[in-house]
Design an enzyme around this catalytic site. Structure first.
Site: not given
Ligand code: SAH
Length: 214
Positions: A60
């Site tokens: 993000s």
């Molecule tokens: N906080 C992260 C943002 C990652 S984007 C950062 O700073 O890099 C959101 C993430 O949520 C992705 O890696 C995606 O794979 C994960 N995601 C999506 N659905 C999910 C679920 N049901 N359980 C766990 N992770 C999930």
């Protein structure tokens, strides 16, 4: 070079937009964001936008990470649940500000690289697990704070159940293309919701999330 960029990011992107908690600002000054992006994007790590981290996912925008983090109002004694480890950047920020961080990621490849990074940086108060985070991580509940970094149709009921009394939950709610960032607080069984701002996140996939593949 990265130190100067990081200082500038805190001044120009966070402080100037109203992020004021000194502990939050200190965490952003400290965590090396360039270590959480693919090597070829290192030079853009401190830019004012999200970046791709592989597998169709994103790290993000710094301001969004800071805004969500501030809303948790962490003081240092909390046990925090994060859903969507992704790069592990938000995880590291939380690890600086809370006692323990529990983070769930559904994509094993992303989880593995986040683990390597966080271990390499010496974070001992971070616990990672693969799985469907819309179900939370019941074994370690209740949590004083919960943060979801992927968008879901509504607050997944298991997350509310795993939130401690008086605890806070911050998450994007809405359809796959645009959402509202929501802060929810649990008091005497009731949930108070506050809409913070519009936002765009990748979808939370799975039960209580969206039944699609990214
Ligand atoms: N906080 C992260 C943002 C990652 S984007 C950062 O700073 O890099 C959101 C993430 O949520 C992705 O890696 C995606 O794979 C994960 N995601 C999506 N659905 C999910 C679920 N049901 N359980 C766990 N992770 C999930």
């Amino acid at each position: 070079m990265f130190d100067a960029q990081r200082t500038r990011m805190v001044e120009d992107q966070l402080k100037s937009r109203g992020i004021a908690d000194p502990r939050v600002l200190a965490a952003f000054r400290k965590v090396p964001r360039h270590r959480f992006v693919p090597e070829e994007l290192e030079r853009e790590a401190y830019a004012d936008r999200p970046l791709p981290i592989g597998e169709g996912q994103t790290i993000s925008q710094p301001y969004m990470v800071a805004l969500m983090t501030s809303r948790l109002r962490l003081q240092g004694h909390e046990r925090v649940l994060e859903i969507g480890t992704g790069s592990g950047y938000q995880t590291a920020i939380l690890a600086e500000l809370a006692l323990e961080v529990f983070s769930v990621e559904r994509l094993p490849e992303l989880l593995a690289s986040a683990k390597t990074r966080l271990e390499g940086l010496g974070y001992l108060n971070v616990h990672l697990t693969p799985g469907n985070g819309s179900l939370g991580w019941p074994e370690h509940a209740p949590y004083d704070a919960i943060i979801v970094t992927a968008a879901s149709p509504d607050i997944p009921p298991p997350l509310l159940a795993q939130l401690a009394e008086g605890g806070r939950l911050v998450l994007p709610i809405g359809g796959p293309s645009a959402q509202t960032l929501v802060e929810a607080e649990k008091r005497q069984g009731a949930v108070r919701r506050l809409e913070i701002t519009g936002c765009i996140f990748v979808p939370l996939v799975g039960q209580y999330g969206w039944r699609i593949s990214p």
